[in-house]
Design an enzyme around this catalytic site. Structure first.
Site, short mmCIF file in Angstrom:
data_model
loop_
_atom_site.label_atom_id
_atom_site.label_comp_id
_atom_site.label_asym_id
_atom_site.label_seq_id
_atom_site.Cartn_x
_atom_site.Cartn_y
_atom_site.Cartn_z
N ARG A 58 0.79 -1.24 0.00
CA ARG A 58 0.00 0.00 0.00
C ARG A 58 0.81 1.29 0.00
O ARG A 58 0.24 2.37 -0.04
CB ARG A 58 -1.00 0.04 1.16
CG ARG A 58 -2.01 -1.08 1.16
CD ARG A 58 -3.20 -0.76 2.02
NE ARG A 58 -2.85 -0.63 3.43
CZ ARG A 58 -3.70 -0.25 4.37
NH1 ARG A 58 -4.96 0.03 4.06
NH2 ARG A 58 -3.33 -0.17 5.62
N ASP A 59 2.14 1.22 0.05
CA ASP A 59 2.92 2.46 -0.02
C ASP A 59 4.20 2.23 -0.81
O ASP A 59 5.28 2.65 -0.40
CB ASP A 59 3.24 2.97 1.39
CG ASP A 59 3.76 4.41 1.37
OD1 ASP A 59 3.47 5.15 0.39
OD2 ASP A 59 4.46 4.82 2.33
N LEU A 60 4.08 1.59 -1.96
CA LEU A 60 5.24 1.39 -2.81
C LEU A 60 5.64 2.70 -3.47
O LEU A 60 4.80 3.44 -3.98
CB LEU A 60 4.92 0.35 -3.89
CG LEU A 60 4.69 -1.08 -3.40
CD1 LEU A 60 4.18 -1.94 -4.54
CD2 LEU A 60 5.98 -1.66 -2.82
N ASN A 64 11.17 3.24 -1.22
CA ASN A 64 10.97 1.98 -0.51
C ASN A 64 11.50 0.76 -1.25
O ASN A 64 11.26 -0.36 -0.84
CB ASN A 64 9.48 1.78 -0.19
CG ASN A 64 9.01 2.70 0.92
OD1 ASN A 64 9.82 3.23 1.67
ND2 ASN A 64 7.70 2.88 1.02
N THR A 109 1.32 7.22 -0.61
CA THR A 109 1.97 8.42 -1.11
C THR A 109 1.27 8.82 -2.41
O THR A 109 1.26 8.03 -3.36
CB THR A 109 3.46 8.15 -1.36
OG1 THR A 109 4.06 7.73 -0.13
CG2 THR A 109 4.16 9.40 -1.87
#
Length: 209
Positions: A58-60, A64, A109
């Protein structure tokens, strides 16, 4: 663990490398196609294993993905996926890999968020990670993400309502099959996107693996 004198500690893997964000900055924004295929295939492979275990990141984003020297890996670099701070185990909500998400809570993001994440839709599933990886591949090929407004709300609105410029339009030099794959990963409807196992296979074929 706990030390003998009662101090709690956390042991973590030490990674000697650079983030994809740093690599893109060093390279001036885009990367050679062979490097893109190697990074993309490894990331898709790792994410596919996560999704098989019903974990959605959910936040690639480029910050990261860590690139670590490893001669045993394709291209001499190993991709490591970091920051599972908002990753979540999928719960039974009527569709494979789906999870309940509180409406109105921003998770992710904006530059890399799937349309359904931007809408705060319930049941955001593993196909949001497919979209985010598609945005990163788009950026590695063209030198910039598909949407680039300065405000978070504007970027999220673009993800929801605007079609991204086709990859081949921004990067005519890219191979047609890679451009088509990225465009499919960025479809607005989650059901139209490929599973990451298929993304991994296609990237591998393009790389000649």
């Amino acid at each position: 663990g706990m030390s003998k004198d009662g101090v709690a500690y956390l042991a973590m893997e030490y990674l000697d490398g650079v983030s994809l964000h740093e690599r893109l900055y060093q390279a001036g924004g885009s990367l050679p196609e062979g490097t893109i295929l190697s990074i993309g295939q490894q990331a898709a492979s790792a994410l596919s294993v996560m999704h098989d275990r019903k974990i959605v990141h959910r936040d690639l984003k480029p910050e990261n993905l860590m690139l670590v020297q490893d001669q045993a890996a394709p291209g001499g670099e190993r991709v490591k996926i970091l920051d599972f701070g908002i990753a979540k185990l999928a719960l039974g909500s009527g569709q494979p890999g789906a999870m309940p998400t509180r409406t109105g809570v921003l998770m992710g993001t904006p530059t890399y968020m799937a349309p359904e994440q931007c809408r705060g839709a319930r049941g955001v599933d593993d196909r949001a990670d497919v979209y985010a990886l598609g945005v990163m591949l788009y950026q590695m090929v063209t030198g910039a993400p598909p949407f680039g407004s300065t405000g978070a709300a504007e970027v999220m609105a673009q993800h929801v309502y605007e079609a991204p410029p086709p990859v081949a339009q921004r990067a005519p030099q890219v191979s047609p099959k890679l451009a088509a794959l990225i465009d499919q990963m960025l479809l607005k409807q989650p059901s139209g996107r490929l599973a990451l196992a298929e993304v991994e296979q296609r990237l591998g074929r393009l790389a000649g693996n």
